[in-house]
Design a protein around this motif. Structure first.
Motif, mmCIF file in Angstrom:
data_model
loop_
_atom_site.group_PDB
_atom_site.id
_atom_site.type_symbol
_atom_site.label_atom_id
_atom_site.label_comp_id
_atom_site.label_asym_id
_atom_site.label_seq_id
_atom_site.Cartn_x
_atom_site.Cartn_y
_atom_site.Cartn_z
ATOM 1 N N LYS A 214 40.362 39.816 52.585
ATOM 2 C CA LYS A 214 41.520 39.879 51.702
ATOM 3 C C LYS A 214 41.132 39.900 50.228
ATOM 4 O O LYS A 214 41.848 39.357 49.382
ATOM 5 C CB LYS A 214 42.499 38.748 51.990
ATOM 6 C CG LYS A 214 43.093 38.803 53.393
ATOM 7 C CD LYS A 214 44.042 37.667 53.641
ATOM 8 C CE LYS A 214 44.786 37.856 54.940
ATOM 9 N NZ LYS A 214 43.906 37.964 56.106
ATOM 10 N N THR A 215 39.983 40.519 49.923
ATOM 11 C CA THR A 215 39.606 40.621 48.520
ATOM 12 C C THR A 215 39.684 42.041 48.000
ATOM 13 O O THR A 215 39.463 42.267 46.816
ATOM 14 C CB THR A 215 38.174 40.100 48.304
ATOM 15 O OG1 THR A 215 37.279 40.857 49.125
ATOM 16 C CG2 THR A 215 38.075 38.633 48.653
ATOM 17 N N THR A 216 39.945 42.988 48.887
ATOM 18 C CA THR A 216 40.065 44.376 48.477
ATOM 19 C C THR A 216 41.305 44.989 49.106
ATOM 20 O O THR A 216 41.568 44.787 50.288
ATOM 21 C CB THR A 216 38.832 45.198 48.893
ATOM 22 O OG1 THR A 216 37.663 44.609 48.328
ATOM 23 C CG2 THR A 216 38.944 46.630 48.385
ATOM 24 N N MET A 217 42.054 45.702 48.307
ATOM 25 C CA MET A 217 43.231 46.416 48.789
ATOM 26 C C MET A 217 42.936 47.907 48.756
ATOM 27 O O MET A 217 42.236 48.385 47.866
ATOM 28 C CB MET A 217 44.441 46.097 47.909
ATOM 29 C CG MET A 217 45.745 46.724 48.389
ATOM 30 S SD MET A 217 47.155 46.163 47.419
ATOM 31 C CE MET A 217 46.796 46.884 45.830
ATOM 32 N N TYR A 218 43.465 48.619 49.726
ATOM 33 C CA TYR A 218 43.203 50.043 49.846
ATOM 34 C C TYR A 218 44.509 50.832 49.846
ATOM 35 O O TYR A 218 45.568 50.329 50.195
ATOM 36 C CB TYR A 218 42.446 50.351 51.140
ATOM 37 C CG TYR A 218 41.147 49.608 51.283
ATOM 38 C CD1 TYR A 218 41.074 48.450 52.043
ATOM 39 C CD2 TYR A 218 39.987 50.069 50.658
ATOM 40 C CE1 TYR A 218 39.890 47.766 52.185
ATOM 41 C CE2 TYR A 218 38.793 49.388 50.796
ATOM 42 C CZ TYR A 218 38.750 48.241 51.557
ATOM 43 O OH TYR A 218 37.561 47.555 51.680
#
Length: 130
Positions: free
Chosen positions: A79-83
């Protein structure tokens, strides 16, 4: 505050695909849990508009009608990168794309307007040619 850095933009032909990434470095929030996060875009001379919004606490997402069925917002297991997966791209998708984040209580608290978000990345350009 959440520091956001976008990447993955580029130039493609109509019908092509791109995957945008938004790396988040929260300093105040507990990871990215319980945030409203979204992708917005802004074309030349246009207002910044929401493309997709996601509540990280529950995973619910919402899409603008113009991108439904073509774009998918997601986040990694840490949950540290959003795509933003963008398929079947059209010339009208050409814009600067920004990711944004703001604290939220639940999906219903997530706003669809840009001025509700206090944390922004620098943007990544997407250009789709016909």
């Amino acid at each position: 505050q959440v520091q956001l850095v976008e990447s993955g933009g580029g130039s493609v032909q109509a019908g092509g695909s791109l995957r945008l990434s938004c790396a988040a470095s929260p300093s105040t929030y507990s990871g990215l849990w319980g945030l409203c996060m979204g992708w917005f875009r802004q074309g030349p001379g246009e207002e910044r508009e929401a493309v997709a919004i996601r509540y990280t606490g529950g995973g619910r997402s919402y899409y603008a009608d113009s991108v439904k069925g073509r774009f998918t917002i997601s986040q990694d297991t840490a949950k540290t990168t959003m795509y933003l997966e963008m398929n079947s791209l059209k010339p009208e998708d050409t814009a600067m794309y920004y990711c944004a984040a703001e604290a939220g209580n639940d999906f219903e608290s997530c706003q669809w307007v840009a001025n509700a978000y206090g944390n922004w990345g620098q943007g990544t350009q997407v250009t789709v040619s016909s």
